[in-house]
Write an enzyme that holds these catalytic residues in place. Structure first.
Site, PDB file in Angstrom:
ATOM      1  N   HIS B 275       4.672   3.630  -3.477  1.00 11.03           N
ATOM      2  CA  HIS B 275       5.632   4.678  -3.059  1.00 11.03           C
ATOM      3  C   HIS B 275       6.966   4.575  -3.796  1.00 11.03           C
ATOM      4  O   HIS B 275       8.016   4.811  -3.207  1.00 11.03           O
ATOM      5  CB  HIS B 275       5.875   4.609  -1.548  1.00 11.03           C
ATOM      6  CG  HIS B 275       4.682   5.009  -0.744  1.00 11.03           C
ATOM      7  ND1 HIS B 275       4.350   6.311  -0.504  1.00 11.03           N
ATOM      8  CD2 HIS B 275       3.714   4.260  -0.147  1.00 11.03           C
ATOM      9  CE1 HIS B 275       3.227   6.355   0.229  1.00 11.03           C
ATOM     10  NE2 HIS B 275       2.824   5.135   0.451  1.00 11.03           N
ATOM     11  N   ASP B 335       2.942  -0.224   2.617  1.00  5.46           N
ATOM     12  CA  ASP B 335       1.709   0.513   2.930  1.00  5.46           C
ATOM     13  C   ASP B 335       1.096   1.120   1.681  1.00  5.46           C
ATOM     14  O   ASP B 335       1.758   1.301   0.661  1.00  5.46           O
ATOM     15  CB  ASP B 335       2.003   1.626   3.946  1.00  5.46           C
ATOM     16  CG  ASP B 335       3.032   2.611   3.415  1.00  5.46           C
ATOM     17  OD1 ASP B 335       3.980   2.171   2.723  1.00  5.46           O
ATOM     18  OD2 ASP B 335       2.909   3.817   3.682  1.00  5.46           O
ATOM     19  N   GLU B 336      -0.178   1.412   1.788  1.00  8.58           N
ATOM     20  CA  GLU B 336      -0.896   2.234   0.814  1.00  8.58           C
ATOM     21  C   GLU B 336      -0.655   1.841  -0.646  1.00  8.58           C
ATOM     22  O   GLU B 336      -0.327   2.678  -1.470  1.00  8.58           O
ATOM     23  CB  GLU B 336      -0.502   3.711   0.983  1.00  8.58           C
ATOM     24  CG  GLU B 336      -0.792   4.263   2.360  1.00  8.58           C
ATOM     25  CD  GLU B 336      -0.460   5.750   2.473  1.00  8.58           C
ATOM     26  OE1 GLU B 336      -1.310   6.506   2.939  1.00  8.58           O
ATOM     27  OE2 GLU B 336       0.669   6.133   2.093  1.00  8.58           O
ATOM     28  N   VAL B 337      -0.824   0.558  -0.971  1.00  8.57           N
ATOM     29  CA  VAL B 337      -0.653   0.150  -2.364  1.00  8.57           C
ATOM     30  C   VAL B 337      -1.946   0.449  -3.123  1.00  8.57           C
ATOM     31  O   VAL B 337      -3.028  -0.006  -2.753  1.00  8.57           O
ATOM     32  CB  VAL B 337      -0.294  -1.347  -2.453  1.00  8.57           C
ATOM     33  CG1 VAL B 337      -0.094  -1.748  -3.904  1.00  8.57           C
ATOM     34  CG2 VAL B 337       0.941  -1.642  -1.622  1.00  8.57           C
ATOM     35  N   GLU B 387      -0.534  -2.912   6.886  1.00 12.10           N
ATOM     36  CA  GLU B 387      -1.306  -3.458   5.771  1.00 12.10           C
ATOM     37  C   GLU B 387      -0.832  -4.856   5.372  1.00 12.10           C
ATOM     38  O   GLU B 387      -1.635  -5.703   4.976  1.00 12.10           O
ATOM     39  CB  GLU B 387      -1.209  -2.552   4.531  1.00 12.10           C
ATOM     40  CG  GLU B 387      -2.018  -1.262   4.637  1.00 12.10           C
ATOM     41  CD  GLU B 387      -1.185  -0.086   5.085  1.00 12.10           C
ATOM     42  OE1 GLU B 387      -0.317  -0.283   5.958  1.00 12.10           O
ATOM     43  OE2 GLU B 387      -1.408   1.023   4.574  1.00 12.10           O
TER      44      GLU B 387
END
Lengths: 545, 545
Positions: B275, B335-337, B387
């Site tokens: 992000h 998050d969301e890597v 996460e």
């Protein structure tokens, strides 16, 4: 040198913005035919002259030009001042460094052959728009005033601000007319009351998107905000609040005038015999009394088709409404009639026996027929929801059937395609709403679904296609009030607007995306509180909303 | 006689309004314990006195009282004047005809034992509120200033307007405290920029609903509006517009102060290592360069964990941020890597070999561990998305794990319930967001789903329950801008607010509906542009929005 390269960069940027991709012009909805070149003219907004060329005085043209002066020459975000934010900054000062610069455009001539007063279903909206960089002249030509209004909107969208009082416009040649003559939006002012300024803002947005019918679903079960001169109790007792949540005759007149100036018809709907609970508060003995086990249960159903006073009342109410609203058409509703209350009522049973009416759908026919006759006597034409057609009620040949079923489903086409076939094969005209129930929200860029709904994709002949005269986006207001009407409707309804105006071949959301974004930003620049509908990004003026 | 019966009718109506059903008080979120009677006192707003009883000067109390004077004594719709609409009309003039009328309430004493300056995770929000009709006195008592702020909000909601400068309040006894200490709302200012006045309005709404954490997701892939003193290029190059679409140090300070006055913490998030695309525009060599077939493809991925300069940069940026934002907690994201760019990059492969790091999730651990250490050195505590916990990164004991997975699904519980178990069984504290992703819109009264999500419904011991310290409604702004943030968020987030404040037993949407509607109308009365969320209806002031 730094200043120069900024100038050049910005000019290139501005030209890309106003030219669009693939030879398109950056106008929404896209014109039928448009060519433009990189050549451009400069406009000084303090000196620019609009010339009216008409054979008679045309107040609508004067109005439209005055609006265009505001909209075309926006130098900053409409609300920047209101919000106290500082303006954004334009860099360009000297255009003459660029070889595409072709001089100054000092004015535009707007030529109108006939100036009608009231917009109507058959109004002519054709226009041509030429900006000639060789002669440094510009003109809009239209047969009727309606085309000039559309052309001026197009002109305002072609112009880009490049400095204080300084604008540019590319060499452009446009021949334009709508694909469909009926391009509407339904607004429901019964489930929630919507104040006038919101209706005006919505009419502004409709004008920016060349929609031309405001379908005013003015009353329904929940409230009766229409103030009737003949039956004042209807709103005194049926409105949410008889002082604050109503539309007075003056309000209605103002809305009609505001719409008229923008070439927008106001099509009013008084939906009967269902959807009328609020009517019963201010008018005794018109609703059906519901029964449980043979005794009245205190509840009410649709209008009672067995009572003569219902028709006398409707005659008088509709006579008033037909003079208040000048449009030739009147939307009579006729959707979603719930038979259970009729079934429970012994008087209705008796009435049906006497009349030899065997089924409740025949009873609905009986009712609708009488209502249609009332409206016919008032020299009005009517639009009805598709149920009335489906039930086989005898309709005048100029009736327009409003197709909406399927709006809730994921397989909408299954419903509306056969229905468009059925309506048109019988020779009636139809408008489509099933694809465009904008109140049914979902996550994401849902404008794409609205954009790709093609009204001519049903199984029909060329003749049948012609009978599909347009469509309508619907904003039922169960979850809508003054706070979210504009932001929820726009730019989603812009997708419907381009579908109904532009060539059928404009059906790629990928190609439309850049223009759609620009239209989104244009509405924000003009001060409308519209939402984004394409995922992350920004508009120059969204900071000042 | 007509005038009298109107008076009586209106008094009964007003009392039903302020008393609520089933002995509840008409306050949102509902207090832990409340009793009230039909007895009531009259208030003349021009003479009513708020008395501060503190051992030390307490500017937050003065602020809160000044706000309460505005909010408690609203005689009309906040925007009626602005919009030019005439005010609605109150009928009651003479209360003394009613036997429940017990005289005049001339003031309220607000007693605060300790006056802290900065709201914090463990702040004490307990208060008692007594309105005694026998003695004609009222008081709020709280240990800390935070309770007084909440109590004053409650007081303002108990009061009803019955005439010009005339108000009534029922005899009431309230003992109140929040069920959860962490009651947050995430606002994302990167996907779309949100101007300050909208953030302020949102803080107002949070205060009206007793939420206490503004989770400011200030930057993300798409834009970097935070103006860093140390690294000005981050916003100069990473913001949508470096002049208009940014938050200056002064802006940030103002937002924090506005929140502080309302007992609301500002928890800032700088989400890494994913992000972060917008970060790379203003800071060279921090993003991972992506490769295709062994050559750079011009694209960028997450922060590059193999580069020392990344950590040096973060050390300096976070040092600045930790002084700008006074809260003890810092949201570090995580998050969301997306691993694909890391996988493509040969330098990262080499680095992993050197360090003996076998998997990309271990590489993420390596990165997060270094970042956590940086923040630890700054004497800050951290919140991380789940996460980071799931990957087994070593966390400080005071870490709060933010659970969000499942937010997209129809079977959310399948994800968040086991996760809350896993986090708390390891002794970490957790906050829940999976139920409350308000950006994921759908048609209808969706507040009911938010209302009935019970954070303690996972399989855990009493000790584990205590580690769930609250939750957070999230308003990701992919489809949000200044035009729709407030209307889309409220009153839907009010459902989350009551879930997190009120007793667990308040779990019936049917029972809550009337109060929910009143809270909806209260926000409109106070001038916030909030939408309806319960179907057809109206608020006294929605006509003036």
């Amino acid at each position: 040198m730094y200043a120069l390269s900024l100038v050049q960069l910005y000019v290139v940027y501005a030209l890309i913005q106003i030219q669009g991709l693939d030879g398109e012009v950056d106008v929404w909805p896209h014109p039928q035919s448009a060519t433009s070149s990189a050549n451009y003219l400069q406009i000084d907004s303090t000196k620019f002259v609009f010339t009216e060329k008409t054979v008679e005085k045309c107040d609508l043209l004067t109005h439209a030009i005055n609006r265009t002066k505001q909209l075309a020459f926006i130098e900053n975000c409409a609300k920047a001042g209101v919000r106290g934010y500082k303006p954004f900054h334009n860099y360009v000062r000297n255009l003459k460094l660029d070889h595409n610069f072709k001089g100054v455009l000092s004015g535009i001539e707007v030529e109108v052959k006939t100036c009608e007063q009231i917009p109507h279903l058959e109004m002519n909206e054709n226009y041509t728009l030429v900006i000639d960089s060789k002669t440094g002249t510009a003109h809009i030509k239209s047969d009727a005033i309606w085309g000039a209004i559309r052309g001026l909107e197009t002109f305002s969208q072609l112009i880009s601000n490049v400095g204080h009082h300084q604008f540019v416009v590319n060499e452009t040649n446009i021949i334009d007319f709508p694909r469909f003559g009926y391009r509407g939006m339904l607004v429901d002012t019964s489930r929630h009351y919507l104040p006038l300024h919101v209706l005006y803002e919505n009419l502004d947005a409709m004008a920016y998107n060349k929609l031309n019918v405001f379908h005013w679903h003015i009353v329904d079960e929940q409230s009766f905000p229409y103030v009737s001169k003949k039956f004042p109790d209807l709103s005194l007792k049926g409105a949410y609040n008889p002082e604050t949540h109503v539309y007075t005759p003056e309000d209605v007149k103002n809305v009609i005038e505001y719409a008229r100036q923008r070439g927008i018809r106001v099509l009013v709907e008084f939906d009967t015999p269902g959807h009328t609970l609020s009517w019963g508060k201010g008018q005794k003995d018109i609703l059906t009394e519901c029964y449980t086990n043979g005794t009245k249960n205190g509840k009410y159903g649709p209008l009672d088709p067995s009572k003569d006073n219902v028709y006398t009342f409707l005659e008088q109410l509709f006579a008033e409404v037909s003079t208040t609203f000048p449009d030739q058409y009147f939307h009579l509703g006729g959707d979603e009639v719930d038979f259970s209350c009729w079934e429970s009522n012994p008087n209705i049973k008796k009435f049906m026996n006497e009349k030899g009416i065997k089924t409740y759908s025949k009873l609905e026919d009986y009712y609708m027929q009488k209502v249609l006759d009332i409206v016919k006597k008032l020299d009005k034409s009517y639009i009805i929801w598709e149920e009335v057609f489906n039930n086989g009620v005898a309709l005048k040949p100029d009736t327009v059937v409003h197709v909406w079923i399927g709006s809730w489903g994921t397989d909408k086409e299954k419903y509306w395609r056969p229905e468009l076939h059925n309506v048109t094969v019988k020779g009636y005209r139809a408008i489509l709403s099933s694809c465009w129930y904008l109140d049914l929200i979902s996550y994401g860029s849902d404008w794409k679904g609205y954009y790709t709904c093609e009204p001519h994709s049903f199984n029909g002949t060329e003749e049948q296609n012609k009978l599909v005269i347009g469509g309508e986006a619907a904003l039922w207001s169960e979850y809508i009030n003054a706070a979210n009407l504009i932001s929820r409707t726009w730019p989603r309804a812009s997708a419907t607007a381009e579908r109904l105006w532009s060539p059928k071949s404009f059906n790629s959301t990928e190609k439309a995306a850049k223009r759609f974004h620009r239209q989104n930003c244009l509405m924000i620049e003009r001060g409308l509180r519209v939402q984004p509908n394409e995922g992350p990004g920004y508009c120059q003026c969204d900071y000042a909303l």
